[in-house]
Scaffold this motif. Structure first.
Motif, short mmCIF file in Angstrom:
data_model
loop_
_atom_site.label_atom_id
_atom_site.label_comp_id
_atom_site.label_asym_id
_atom_site.label_seq_id
_atom_site.Cartn_x
_atom_site.Cartn_y
_atom_site.Cartn_z
N PHE A 112 3.09 -22.27 38.15
CA PHE A 112 2.80 -21.63 36.86
C PHE A 112 1.70 -20.60 37.09
CE2 PHE A 112 3.83 -26.16 35.51
CZ PHE A 112 5.19 -25.89 35.45
N GLN A 113 2.05 -19.32 36.99
CA GLN A 113 1.09 -18.28 37.38
C GLN A 113 -0.09 -18.18 36.43
OE1 GLN A 113 2.18 -14.24 36.53
NE2 GLN A 113 4.31 -14.78 36.22
N HIS A 114 0.02 -18.74 35.21
CA HIS A 114 -1.09 -18.63 34.27
C HIS A 114 -2.07 -19.79 34.42
CE1 HIS A 114 1.90 -21.21 32.43
NE2 HIS A 114 0.97 -21.70 31.64
N ARG A 115 -1.75 -20.73 35.30
CA ARG A 115 -2.65 -21.86 35.48
C ARG A 115 -3.31 -21.82 36.84
NH1 ARG A 115 0.71 -26.95 33.02
NH2 ARG A 115 0.68 -26.27 30.85
#
Lengths: 376, 222
Positions: free
Chosen positions: A88-91
């Motif tokens: 998950f690139q936003h985490r």
């Protein structure tokens, strides 16, 4: 144990991805599904966590049909690793790893502490915890993928071509790491790959599937190499399976000779005493091999290193297989392999003939075991 | 006299700073219409865009709606609604919302569709429920695009809300329409300046919103 019981997957357009497949996947071992593209290996894996539902047949987990429990409960009890990691690139890395514990209701702090432990286990520097996926290399991302799958300590791990997208050097590192982790944790791993070498290296059991989703052979890798079930499996295994099979024969029993080893400071008497040997292995003062020399061309007291012949790649008796030993012997123009200890000091030399005899002995041993098993 | 002189004359006139036709009142009216219209449009566009994007269905229908929505002249719609339903907020709101829904809807749909499928697959495979897959995996990554759709809609609303004055509602358009009618160009230029200023302020608000809500991991990689 996961039991795949005569499972078929047919798509609405009539394509059959998996055809009456039955497999018993042993506990606490790595089972590899391997085959060419379109053989249904990924579909089979995805049926185990119900990402794909079978058209016919059933899958049993410890004797119970996997459809007995809610689908998300089932999935949370199985780690899932995919190609390209799918982070998950936003985490942050830490929060990526903490995903499943958080889904299971573990408090944030506890889940993050667990995630930090796992980073260490898969060989990730703790400095990466607060980074985002785009800041990591492909190999590091894949390690995070493995850590994320292990975070809730599931008994089962499903891995779908996890190492296919990284370069060969990184892939080898990841494979070694997986074997090391598996030694420590003993998970039931189902591993999908199209790479037969990866299958042979990692698998305790290897299932070779053929196009159309039928099982061609299900066997331990050594058996696969020694007795492919048919022409398809033999073809799929590729060239030099005889040589590759030697990876499963230990080198511990090789009879080593120490007489042809001389130090670089050897005096004339010592050299004269070994003059009947065709070649002498010259070592440095610490005992590390430098190269082979012909006895009558060696000068007492000092050796000119440029006159020495290449000694190939040394092997470590016990750790390395007969394949590495033979490789060392054929690499050196002398036809002799050099055995070293863990620190790289020469402990003996062995000729191609002796290695050849050891291979024949190993074959006889395997044949005897097969007979014994058959008699039982 | 040039434009700057008109503007200076308008803003330096003390009478323009208070009363029912004062700048604060007109500004608040304009802002209120705009925010209301944006909220209604978002309430329609976001859920539909998120759901169609998540399930990957209805793309063709959306494209059709979007084209139709963009082709509708907002001024014509305003007059039509005015004739139909008379004075009031409704004839103003309808064209503003109709104008704002397509960019929100279509961009949101596209934003969700363009999310890398592998994290979504990983999330499902880990046992994440569908609503969480949408809101915790897809939306955070799609957020910059979703916000850009909202921003486009907001700018269009702010500029188009000017025509609300035509049907005797307030807002900054009042200055432009009254000014033109009265041949008072101070007013026209002053009103236009305020609308432009509000549009710029809208851009700043959305920039700040995206700084606050978009994860650094997405901002840098996307």
């Amino acid at each position: 144990m996961i039991r795949i019981d005569s499972v078929t997957k047919r798509y609405p357009d009539g394509t059959v991805a998996v055809d009456r497949l039955s497999l018993e996947i042993p506990d606490r071992a790595i089972t590899v599904l391997v085959g060419p593209s379109g053989c249904g290996k990924t579909t089979t894996l995805r049926m185990i966590n119900r990402m794909v539902e079978p058209s016919e047949g059933s899958i049993l987990l410890d004797g119970t049909d996997i459809r007995q429990q809610p689908v998300n409960t089932l999935r949370r009890s199985m780690g899932y690793v995919i190609q390209n990691a799918g982070l998950f690139q936003h985490r942050t890395i830490l929060d990526n790893i903490a995903t499943v514990p958080r889904l299971l209701g573990t408090p944030k702090k506890e889940a993050r502490a667990r995630a930090a432990e796992l980073m260490e286990r898969v060989g990730l520097d703790s400095a990466l915890a607060k980074r985002y996926p785009y800041q990591l290399s492909g190999g590091q991302q894949q390690r995070v993928g493995v850590a994320r799958a292990l975070a809730a300590d599931p008994p089962v791990l499903l891995m779908d071509e996890p190492f296919s997208a990284v370069d060969p050097v990184v892939r080898k590192g990841l494979q070694d790491e997986l074997l090391r982790i598996q030694d420590e944790l003993g998970k039931t791993i189902v591993f999908v790959t199209h790479d037969i070498d990866e299958a042979i290296k990692l698998g305790t059991m290897v299932a070779v599937l053929r196009t159309g989703g039928r099982l061609a052979q299900f066997a331990p890798p050594a058996d696969l190499l020694s007795a492919p079930a048919d022409a398809f499996v033999e073809d799929f295994l590729g060239a030099d399976r005889g040589i590759r099979r030697l990876s499963f024969f230990p080198s511990a029993d090789l009879e080593l000779q120490t007489a042809p080893i001389v130090g670089v400071d050897a005096d004339a008497d010592k050299l004269a005493a070994r003059a009947d040997a065709p070649y002498l292995l010259v070592t440095d003062l610490d005992g590390r091999p430098l190269g082979w020399g012909e006895p009558d061309r060696l000068t007492a007291g000092s050796v000119e290193r440029e006159h020495l012949l290449d000694f190939g790649r040394p092997f470590v008796p016990g750790d390395d297989s007969l394949r590495t030993a033979l490789d060392g012997a054929v690499l050196s123009p002398t036809g002799w392999a050099v055995a070293v200890d863990g620190d790289g000091r020469a402990v003996g030399v062995v000729s191609q003939q002796v290695i050849g005899e050891a291979i024949r002995a190993a074959h006889r041993r395997v044949a005897r075991n097969t007979e014994v098993n058959a008699a039982r | 006299m040039n434009v700057l002189d008109f503007a200076r004359a308008f803003f330096s006139d003390g009478a323009h700073w208070h009363g029912y036709d004062g700048i604060p009142t007109r500004f608040t009216e304009h802002l209120t219409f705009s925010v209301e219209a944006l909220l209604i449009a978002a309430a329609i566009g976001l859920p539909v865009g998120l759901l169609t994007g998540h399930y990957g269905r209805g793309g063709n229908v959306l494209a059709l709606i979007a084209t139709a929505g963009r082709a509708l002249p907002s001024f014509g719609l305003l007059v039509l609604m005015f004739i139909w339903s008379g004075f009031g907020t409704l004839p103003v709101m309808i064209p503003l919302v109709v104008l704002a829904v397509p960019p929100i809807l279509v961009t949101t749909y596209e934003a969700i569709r363009s999310v890398d499928p592998s994290p979504v697959d990983a999330a499902r495979g880990m046992g994440m429920p569908e609503t969480r897959v949408l809101f915790q995996v897809e939306v955070p990554v799609a957020l910059p695009l979703v916000l850009s759709g909202l921003r486009t809609a907001a700018i269009q609303i702010v500029s188009t809300a000017t025509i609300a004055a035509y049907v005797s509602l307030g807002g900054l358009g009042r200055y432009i329409i009254d000014g033109l009618y009265q041949k008072n160009y101070d007013k026209v230029v002053g009103g236009a300046t305020l609308v432009a200023g509000l549009a710029l302020a809208t851009l700043v608000v959305f920039w700040a919103l995206s700084r606050l809500t978009v994860s650094p991991g997405v901002r840098r990689s996307g």
